[in-house]
Design a protein around this motif. Structure first.
Motif, PDB file in Angstrom:
ATOM      1  N   ALA A  29      33.704 -71.668 -17.998  1.00 55.39           N
ATOM      2  CA  ALA A  29      32.368 -71.316 -17.505  1.00 55.39           C
ATOM      3  C   ALA A  29      31.801 -70.121 -18.257  1.00 55.39           C
ATOM      4  O   ALA A  29      30.619 -70.114 -18.637  1.00 55.39           O
ATOM      5  N   ASN A  30      32.601 -69.113 -18.503  1.00 58.84           N
ATOM      6  CA  ASN A  30      32.103 -67.942 -19.223  1.00 58.84           C
ATOM      7  C   ASN A  30      31.827 -68.248 -20.692  1.00 58.84           C
ATOM      8  O   ASN A  30      30.878 -67.709 -21.278  1.00 58.84           O
ATOM      9  N   THR A  31      32.617 -69.120 -21.287  1.00 55.67           N
ATOM     10  CA  THR A  31      32.351 -69.551 -22.661  1.00 55.67           C
ATOM     11  C   THR A  31      31.044 -70.337 -22.718  1.00 55.67           C
ATOM     12  O   THR A  31      30.235 -70.152 -23.639  1.00 55.67           O
ATOM     13  N   GLN A  32      30.822 -71.173 -21.722  1.00 56.49           N
ATOM     14  CA  GLN A  32      29.582 -71.947 -21.674  1.00 56.49           C
ATOM     15  C   GLN A  32      28.375 -71.047 -21.449  1.00 56.49           C
ATOM     16  O   GLN A  32      27.304 -71.286 -22.008  1.00 56.49           O
ATOM     17  N   ARG A  33      28.539 -70.002 -20.658  1.00 56.46           N
ATOM     18  CA  ARG A  33      27.425 -69.055 -20.464  1.00 56.46           C
ATOM     19  C   ARG A  33      27.116 -68.349 -21.773  1.00 56.46           C
ATOM     20  O   ARG A  33      25.941 -68.150 -22.128  1.00 56.46           O
ATOM     21  N   ALA A  34      28.144 -67.960 -22.526  1.00 60.28           N
ATOM     22  CA  ALA A  34      27.917 -67.318 -23.820  1.00 60.28           C
ATOM     23  C   ALA A  34      27.194 -68.281 -24.768  1.00 60.28           C
ATOM     24  O   ALA A  34      26.291 -67.869 -25.502  1.00 60.28           O
ATOM     25  N   LEU A  35      27.569 -69.556 -24.705  1.00 60.92           N
ATOM     26  CA  LEU A  35      26.887 -70.555 -25.527  1.00 60.92           C
ATOM     27  C   LEU A  35      25.429 -70.687 -25.109  1.00 60.92           C
ATOM     28  O   LEU A  35      24.529 -70.724 -25.951  1.00 60.92           O
ATOM     29  N   TRP A  36      25.183 -70.743 -23.799  1.00 61.50           N
ATOM     30  CA  TRP A  36      23.804 -70.833 -23.292  1.00 61.50           C
ATOM     31  C   TRP A  36      22.972 -69.665 -23.808  1.00 61.50           C
ATOM     32  O   TRP A  36      21.814 -69.840 -24.176  1.00 61.50           O
ATOM     33  N   ASN A  37      23.550 -68.489 -23.839  1.00 58.22           N
ATOM     34  CA  ASN A  37      22.815 -67.304 -24.289  1.00 58.22           C
ATOM     35  C   ASN A  37      22.418 -67.386 -25.761  1.00 58.22           C
ATOM     36  O   ASN A  37      21.509 -66.678 -26.189  1.00 58.22           O
ATOM     37  N   THR A  38      23.095 -68.231 -26.550  1.00 60.41           N
ATOM     38  CA  THR A  38      22.755 -68.366 -27.972  1.00 60.41           C
ATOM     39  C   THR A  38      21.670 -69.408 -28.212  1.00 60.41           C
ATOM     40  O   THR A  38      21.121 -69.464 -29.306  1.00 60.41           O
ATOM     41  N   LEU A  39      21.380 -70.237 -27.213  1.00 68.80           N
ATOM     42  CA  LEU A  39      20.374 -71.283 -27.386  1.00 68.80           C
ATOM     43  C   LEU A  39      18.988 -70.674 -27.356  1.00 68.80           C
ATOM     44  O   LEU A  39      18.655 -69.921 -26.443  1.00 68.80           O
ATOM     45  N   THR A  40      18.176 -71.007 -28.356  1.00 68.39           N
ATOM     46  CA  THR A  40      16.871 -70.351 -28.475  1.00 68.39           C
ATOM     47  C   THR A  40      15.689 -71.284 -28.280  1.00 68.39           C
ATOM     48  O   THR A  40      14.616 -70.828 -27.902  1.00 68.39           O
ATOM     49  N   THR A  41      15.854 -72.560 -28.528  1.00 65.46           N
ATOM     50  CA  THR A  41      14.708 -73.469 -28.428  1.00 65.46           C
ATOM     51  C   THR A  41      14.790 -74.305 -27.161  1.00 65.46           C
ATOM     52  O   THR A  41      15.880 -74.554 -26.638  1.00 65.46           O
ATOM     53  N   PRO A  42      13.652 -74.757 -26.664  1.00 63.97           N
ATOM     54  CA  PRO A  42      13.661 -75.633 -25.487  1.00 63.97           C
ATOM     55  C   PRO A  42      14.446 -76.927 -25.727  1.00 63.97           C
ATOM     56  O   PRO A  42      15.075 -77.451 -24.808  1.00 63.97           O
ATOM     57  N   GLN A  44      17.158 -77.281 -27.619  1.00 64.14           N
ATOM     58  CA  GLN A  44      18.577 -76.956 -27.500  1.00 64.14           C
ATOM     59  C   GLN A  44      18.984 -76.832 -26.035  1.00 64.14           C
ATOM     60  O   GLN A  44      20.029 -77.342 -25.627  1.00 64.14           O
ATOM     61  N   ARG A  45      18.153 -76.169 -25.264  1.00 65.47           N
ATOM     62  CA  ARG A  45      18.476 -75.983 -23.846  1.00 65.47           C
ATOM     63  C   ARG A  45      18.439 -77.301 -23.085  1.00 65.47           C
ATOM     64  O   ARG A  45      19.276 -77.551 -22.227  1.00 65.47           O
ATOM     65  N   ALA A  46      17.491 -78.168 -23.410  1.00 67.56           N
ATOM     66  CA  ALA A  46      17.421 -79.481 -22.760  1.00 67.56           C
ATOM     67  C   ALA A  46      18.662 -80.313 -23.096  1.00 67.56           C
ATOM     68  O   ALA A  46      19.232 -80.979 -22.215  1.00 67.56           O
ATOM     69  N   ALA A  47      19.086 -80.265 -24.349  1.00 69.88           N
ATOM     70  CA  ALA A  47      20.293 -81.004 -24.744  1.00 69.88           C
ATOM     71  C   ALA A  47      21.517 -80.443 -24.026  1.00 69.88           C
ATOM     72  O   ALA A  47      22.394 -81.200 -23.585  1.00 69.88           O
ATOM     73  N   TYR A  48      21.578 -79.130 -23.882  1.00 72.47           N
ATOM     74  CA  TYR A  48      22.703 -78.493 -23.182  1.00 72.47           C
ATOM     75  C   TYR A  48      22.725 -78.918 -21.716  1.00 72.47           C
ATOM     76  O   TYR A  48      23.776 -79.266 -21.182  1.00 72.47           O
ATOM     77  N   LEU A  49      21.560 -78.907 -21.076  1.00 73.29           N
ATOM     78  CA  LEU A  49      21.476 -79.280 -19.661  1.00 73.29           C
ATOM     79  C   LEU A  49      21.901 -80.732 -19.447  1.00 73.29           C
ATOM     80  O   LEU A  49      22.463 -81.073 -18.403  1.00 73.29           O
ATOM     81  N   THR A  70      24.606 -66.955 -12.989  1.00 69.94           N
ATOM     82  CA  THR A  70      23.691 -66.254 -12.102  1.00 69.94           C
ATOM     83  C   THR A  70      22.415 -65.895 -12.852  1.00 69.94           C
ATOM     84  O   THR A  70      22.460 -65.361 -13.957  1.00 69.94           O
ATOM     85  N   GLY A  71      21.289 -66.243 -12.258  1.00 71.59           N
ATOM     86  CA  GLY A  71      20.006 -65.910 -12.859  1.00 71.59           C
ATOM     87  C   GLY A  71      19.452 -66.966 -13.805  1.00 71.59           C
ATOM     88  O   GLY A  71      18.331 -66.832 -14.292  1.00 71.59           O
ATOM     89  N   VAL A  72      20.199 -68.023 -14.082  1.00 72.92           N
ATOM     90  CA  VAL A  72      19.738 -69.087 -14.981  1.00 72.92           C
ATOM     91  C   VAL A  72      19.438 -70.314 -14.114  1.00 72.92           C
ATOM     92  O   VAL A  72      20.288 -71.174 -13.902  1.00 72.92           O
ATOM     93  N   LYS A  73      18.207 -70.379 -13.617  1.00 71.38           N
ATOM     94  CA  LYS A  73      17.839 -71.396 -12.628  1.00 71.38           C
ATOM     95  C   LYS A  73      18.068 -72.823 -13.112  1.00 71.38           C
ATOM     96  O   LYS A  73      18.520 -73.669 -12.348  1.00 71.38           O
ATOM     97  N   ASP A  74      17.751 -73.099 -14.366  1.00 72.18           N
ATOM     98  CA  ASP A  74      17.905 -74.468 -14.863  1.00 72.18           C
ATOM     99  C   ASP A  74      19.363 -74.923 -14.789  1.00 72.18           C
ATOM    100  O   ASP A  74      19.656 -76.044 -14.374  1.00 72.18           O
ATOM    101  N   VAL A  75      20.280 -74.061 -15.189  1.00 70.24           N
ATOM    102  CA  VAL A  75      21.702 -74.424 -15.163  1.00 70.24           C
ATOM    103  C   VAL A  75      22.209 -74.451 -13.723  1.00 70.24           C
ATOM    104  O   VAL A  75      22.991 -75.338 -13.357  1.00 70.24           O
ATOM    105  N   LEU A  76      21.768 -73.527 -12.899  1.00 69.89           N
ATOM    106  CA  LEU A  76      22.195 -73.530 -11.495  1.00 69.89           C
ATOM    107  C   LEU A  76      21.790 -74.826 -10.804  1.00 69.89           C
ATOM    108  O   LEU A  76      22.557 -75.382 -10.017  1.00 69.89           O
TER     109      LEU A  76
END
Length: 109
Positions: A29-42, A44-49, A70-76
């Motif tokens: 989970a913490n590795t995935q959060r670090a990965l999420w923090n590196t995503l910059t484009t919508p 990339q984030r849509a593909a991750y979700l 915590t604080g990342v509504k889309d992933v929550l």
């Protein structure tokens, strides 16, 4: 109780590894959060979700994933929808847990 010493003949057959399962989920989970923090484009984030639900289902441990994101509504939202027996009605719009009032007939949660 007397402790029986472990010898090669008397090895323990089973050990409690629940802590290891939880620790592994914590690391993922913490590795995935670090990965999420590196995503910059919508995109990339849509593909991750779209890609993360199987990982959440495989590892389980709702509270670890919820804390990591915590604080990342889309992933929550994906976390809540990915794990069985978890209802969106238990959270407000900011994904803060809602307190239940079972004695209140108006409480719909």
């Amino acid at each position: 109780m007397n402790r029986i010493e472990q010898t090669p003949v008397r090895q323990r057959k089973m050990t409690d590894v629940r802590w290891l399962n939880r620790y592994t989920a914590f690391q993922v989970a913490n590795t995935q959060r670090a990965l999420w923090n590196t995503l910059t484009t919508p995109q990339q984030r849509a593909a991750y979700l779209a890609a993360i639900p199987p990982m959440i289902e495989k590892n389980g441990f709702f509270s670890i994933w919820f804390d990591a994101f915590t604080g990342v509504k889309d992933v929550l939202r994906v976390i809540v929808n990915s794990l069985p027996n978890t209802s969106m009605a238990c959270f407000d719009a900011n994904f803060n847990p809602q307190h239940r009032r079972p004695a209140d007939p108006v409480d719909t949660i």
